[in-house]
Design a protein around this motif. Sequence first.
Motif, PDB file in Angstrom:
ATOM      1  N   LEU A 195       0.824  -1.217   0.000  1.00 19.10           N
ATOM      2  CA  LEU A 195       0.000   0.000   0.000  1.00 19.10           C
ATOM      3  C   LEU A 195       0.856   1.265   0.000  1.00 19.10           C
ATOM      4  N   LEU A 196       1.944   1.261   0.756  1.00 18.74           N
ATOM      5  CA  LEU A 196       2.840   2.422   0.771  1.00 18.74           C
ATOM      6  C   LEU A 196       3.486   2.642  -0.593  1.00 18.74           C
ATOM      7  N   ASN A 197       3.853   1.556  -1.263  1.00 19.34           N
ATOM      8  CA  ASN A 197       4.439   1.681  -2.594  1.00 19.34           C
ATOM      9  C   ASN A 197       3.439   2.246  -3.594  1.00 19.34           C
ATOM     10  N   ILE A 198       2.212   1.776  -3.526  1.00 20.61           N
ATOM     11  CA  ILE A 198       1.171   2.289  -4.425  1.00 20.61           C
ATOM     12  C   ILE A 198       0.889   3.760  -4.118  1.00 20.61           C
ATOM     13  N   ALA A 199       0.865   4.122  -2.833  1.00 24.46           N
ATOM     14  CA  ALA A 199       0.635   5.519  -2.462  1.00 24.46           C
ATOM     15  C   ALA A 199       1.767   6.413  -2.958  1.00 24.46           C
ATOM     16  N   TYR A 200       3.003   5.948  -2.840  1.00 22.51           N
ATOM     17  CA  TYR A 200       4.167   6.715  -3.304  1.00 22.51           C
ATOM     18  C   TYR A 200       4.078   6.961  -4.809  1.00 22.51           C
ATOM     19  N   LEU A 201       3.798   5.912  -5.559  1.00 24.26           N
ATOM     20  CA  LEU A 201       3.700   6.040  -7.010  1.00 24.26           C
ATOM     21  C   LEU A 201       2.520   6.922  -7.406  1.00 24.26           C
ATOM     22  N   SER A 202       1.397   6.769  -6.723  1.00 26.47           N
ATOM     23  CA  SER A 202       0.219   7.596  -7.022  1.00 26.47           C
ATOM     24  C   SER A 202       0.483   9.063  -6.724  1.00 26.47           C
ATOM     25  N   LEU A 203       1.184   9.326  -5.630  1.00 24.24           N
ATOM     26  CA  LEU A 203       1.520  10.714  -5.292  1.00 24.24           C
ATOM     27  C   LEU A 203       2.423  11.320  -6.357  1.00 24.24           C
ATOM     28  N   TRP A 204       3.414  10.553  -6.815  1.00 20.63           N
ATOM     29  CA  TRP A 204       4.310  11.065  -7.857  1.00 20.63           C
ATOM     30  C   TRP A 204       3.538  11.360  -9.136  1.00 20.63           C
ATOM     31  N   ILE A 205       2.664  10.463  -9.535  1.00 21.63           N
ATOM     32  CA  ILE A 205       1.871  10.679 -10.748  1.00 21.63           C
ATOM     33  C   ILE A 205       0.959  11.883 -10.581  1.00 21.63           C
ATOM     34  N   GLY A 206       0.336  12.015  -9.419  1.00 16.41           N
ATOM     35  CA  GLY A 206      -0.551  13.152  -9.167  1.00 16.41           C
ATOM     36  C   GLY A 206       0.164  14.486  -9.197  1.00 16.41           C
ATOM     37  N   VAL A 207       1.317  14.557  -8.552  1.00 19.80           N
ATOM     38  CA  VAL A 207       2.092  15.809  -8.546  1.00 19.80           C
ATOM     39  C   VAL A 207       2.606  16.108  -9.950  1.00 19.80           C
ATOM     40  N   PHE A 208       3.059  15.089 -10.656  1.00 20.91           N
ATOM     41  CA  PHE A 208       3.574  15.293 -12.006  1.00 20.91           C
ATOM     42  C   PHE A 208       2.484  15.810 -12.931  1.00 20.91           C
ATOM     43  N   LYS A 209       1.269  15.263 -12.816  1.00 17.82           N
ATOM     44  CA  LYS A 209       0.154  15.729 -13.657  1.00 17.82           C
ATOM     45  C   LYS A 209      -0.284  17.143 -13.270  1.00 17.82           C
ATOM     46  N   ALA A 210      -0.266  17.450 -11.966  1.00 24.04           N
ATOM     47  CA  ALA A 210      -0.701  18.768 -11.513  1.00 24.04           C
ATOM     48  C   ALA A 210       0.254  19.876 -11.956  1.00 24.04           C
ATOM     49  N   TYR A 211       1.537  19.547 -12.070  1.00 18.76           N
ATOM     50  CA  TYR A 211       2.538  20.545 -12.436  1.00 18.76           C
ATOM     51  C   TYR A 211       3.098  20.295 -13.829  1.00 18.76           C
ATOM     52  N   GLU A 212       2.294  19.737 -14.682  1.00 20.34           N
ATOM     53  CA  GLU A 212       2.716  19.441 -16.048  1.00 20.34           C
ATOM     54  C   GLU A 212       3.067  20.734 -16.783  1.00 20.34           C
ATOM     55  N   GLY A 213       4.165  20.721 -17.499  1.00 23.10           N
ATOM     56  CA  GLY A 213       4.599  21.891 -18.244  1.00 23.10           C
ATOM     57  C   GLY A 213       5.591  22.755 -17.491  1.00 23.10           C
ATOM     58  N   ARG A 214       5.762  22.496 -16.209  1.00 22.19           N
ATOM     59  CA  ARG A 214       6.736  23.259 -15.423  1.00 22.19           C
ATOM     60  C   ARG A 214       8.071  22.520 -15.409  1.00 22.19           C
TER      61      ARG A 214
END
Length: 95
Positions: free
Chosen positions: A14-33
Amino acid sequence: MKRASGILAYLSLLLNIAYLSLWIGVFKAYEGRPIEEVKVKFESFMPFSHGWTVFLLILLSVFSLIILARKPAVTPKILAVLQSFFVFMYIWQFL
């Protein structure tokens, strides 16, 4: 003791999935920066430094791999393959 080790294995997953999901979420939120800005924002969510967090996740994942690989059912074997993907992903970060 067996129950605690099973809980550790699934908690690690679960921690691994949360880590990967957080990275994907932050990457999508700050796309283009710039990627440096995205990294700083991602690391602001970590309770420890990024290096310690990844080290802890690798350690938990290795223990989880050992626990899951010893179980006789098929589902833990599939989860062990998923855990090995996470371990390789974390190690790849340091190359």
